[in-house]
Write an enzyme that holds these catalytic residues in place. Structure first.
Site, mmCIF file in Angstrom:
data_model
loop_
_atom_site.group_PDB
_atom_site.id
_atom_site.type_symbol
_atom_site.label_atom_id
_atom_site.label_comp_id
_atom_site.label_asym_id
_atom_site.label_seq_id
_atom_site.Cartn_x
_atom_site.Cartn_y
_atom_site.Cartn_z
ATOM 1 N N ASP A 1 18.238 9.696 -51.453
ATOM 2 C CA ASP A 1 17.833 10.611 -52.524
ATOM 3 C C ASP A 1 17.776 9.917 -53.875
ATOM 4 O OD1 ASP A 1 20.657 10.365 -52.281
ATOM 5 O OD2 ASP A 1 20.944 12.131 -53.534
ATOM 6 N N GLU B 1 23.495 11.467 -51.909
ATOM 7 C CA GLU B 1 24.509 10.714 -52.647
ATOM 8 C C GLU B 1 24.667 11.241 -54.062
ATOM 9 O OE1 GLU B 1 26.004 7.412 -55.296
ATOM 10 O OE2 GLU B 1 24.098 8.509 -55.336
#
Length: 486
Positions: free
Chosen positions: A77, A143
């Site tokens: 991400d 994350e």
């Protein structure tokens, strides 16, 4: 020239492909499919777990089968911040621009955090010229907004004993520790009142602040739009009855907020006094932040009367608690010079549809007890203000190991390549390494990466020469590990 023509072409070409795949946090479906398609395209062994993490495996170079297995790790991400409020991160690709020795995006975050780590892992997977032992590449989800992937990593997903986290942001630095973190969420319930017709209504808007990473940039002393907005409203409330109708600021928990606005009313006879107070406020703030936020813009304008306002009691408690809420560095480390030990970020203030106002803060510390201490100070403040407070599960820090084998190998590789000893450091930002250790306590880990600047903001950029140095260091580390025995 486009970025896929930069050197080394393999890693830049893969990074170019990654920038074209939307990958907001918690919406990693498209980038996960890209990874699975990439593995199929190159006949790479691949598996996933229930939360969406992906692991690829590559066998050792012939003759290096008995070397320790190395895990290359990055996250899928990216932080989605844009100067254009209408930019659609769910569907639009990132547009990259080469600017001298730097690559940046066109008005958005670049996603080099951690797209370049992903690109490096994939490049290793397909480059048959490299010498290495068994290699695994772990790509985690979410994350940036909770470390969900690392926290819920499936059982037996990894077999390696050495992990290279490719999520750091400074060439010539090797990280062997990081801060732990926890998010705190505050909720104010309010009553909607009819907005007074005899008030004069204003909209104050703060924009173009520098922002940045709430871990890596917190020590820079940059302005926080939520704090500056609360400061103006609080000082105004000392002399005038302020009716607050709308308030919003910031976005992501791990980004220093760059913009905020409020719609408020005062008695009609106070209109001119508000303008005088505003001009004095702007002059003071621009002087204070001239070095850290030179592009900051603060405006005020008269607006039509809104239909509703927040009840006065809640408005007063909200403004005062936001003004009192700490932000920034709380303490510096006594173990590592220059390292922020503990900090907090007043990240976001958002009005919800159900007559609530949601405030998000993020606390970090390399000392577990200090992390919870500052989180509970935030809790105490907002409980006194009548709000409801909850804490997330948080994530642990990663304690430095000065006897680490992979630290020495990574340091030697850099020195061999560039005749300079890299700095060995810990980082105040959060890395997933601490969570990996809870499930794989045998792991020997380091984190490194190319030089990035302006991470988590639209000014994010990546240094082109540092990418080649990063790649050379990574491949030499793999070669050196291949000479070890399990």
């Amino acid at each position: 020239m486009t970025i896929k023509e930069l050197k080394p072409e393999l890693i830049w070409g893969i990074f170019d492909r990654i920038t074209k795949v939307p990958r907001p946090s918690k919406k990693e479906e498209k980038i996960r499919q890209f990874l699975l398609d990439f593995a199929k395209e190159h006949n790479i062994s691949v598996k996933t777990d229930e939360v969406g993490n992906v692991v690829m495996s590559k066998p050792a170079t012939p003759g290096k089968e008995n070397a320790p297995t190395v895990i290359l790790q990055g996250h899928m991400d990216m932080v989605c911040e844009s100067n254009d409020k209408n930019f659609d991160f769910d569907n639009n690709p990132i547009t990259t621009i080469i600017d001298g020795e730097w690559v940046h995006a066109d008005g958005t975050t670049l996603g080099a955090d951690n797209g370049i780590g992903m690109a490096a892992s994939l490049a290793v997977m397909v480059d048959d010229s490299l010498v290495h032992g068994p290699v695994e590449a772990l790509f985690t989800v979410d994350e940036e907004t909770g470390m969900t992937g690392a926290n819920n990593l499936g059982k037996d997903m990894m077999n390696g004993s050495i992990l290279l986290n490719l999520d750091s942001e400074d060439d010539g630095e090797i990280f062997i520790g990081c801060a732990g973190g926890v998010d705190t969420t505050i909720t104010f319930d309010y009553k909607r009142e009819m907005a007074p017709a005899d008030n004069h209504w204003f909209k104050i808007d703060l924009s173009n602040l520098s922002g940045g990473h709430s871990g890596g940039d917190i020590h820079e002393g940059r302005a926080n739009s939520n704090k500056l907005l609360a400061r103006f409203l609080f000082n105004l409330s000392l002399k005038h009855v302020v009716k607050l109708s709308e308030i919003s600021g910031g976005n992501l928990r791990n980004a220093i907020p760059r913009a905020a606005h409020a719609v408020f009313g005062v008695s009609s006879e106070s209109k001119e006094k508000v303008m005088v107070a505003f001009n004095e406020y702007v002059a003071a703030v621009e002087k204070e932040y001239a070095h850290t936020d030179p592009n900051m813009t603060i405006t005020i304008e008269s607006v039509e009367k809104p239909e509703y306002a927040i009840d006065t009691d809640t408005s007063d408690r909200l403004i005062r608690s936001l003004y009192a809420c700490p932000h920034g560095v709380i303490s510096m480390s006594h173990d590592l010079e220059g390292l922020v030990e503990t900090s907090t970020n007043l990240a976001a203030v958002k009005m919800q549809d159900n007559s609530t106002i949601l405030i998000t803060t993020s606390q970090r510390s390399s000392v577990e007890s200090r992390k919870w201490d500052i989180a509970r100070q935030i809790e105490a403040l907002f409980v006194l203000a009548g709000a409801h407070v909850t804490h997330g599960d948080g994530y642990p820090g990663w304690a430095p190991d000065m006897n680490s084998t992979i630290m020495k190998i990574a340091s030697d590789a850099y020195e061999e390549l560039y005749n300079v000893k890299p700095a060995i450091k810990a980082i105040h930002a959060g890395l997933e390494c601490g969570l990996f250790l809870t499930k794989y306590p045998h792991l020997d880990m380091v984190s490194f990466g190319p030089t990035l600047r302006g991470v988590h903001s639209p000014s994010e950029k990546m240094h082109i020469p540092a990418v080649e140095k990063f790649w050379n260091q990574l491949t030499l580390i793999l070669k050196k590990v291949a000479d070890l025995k399990k």
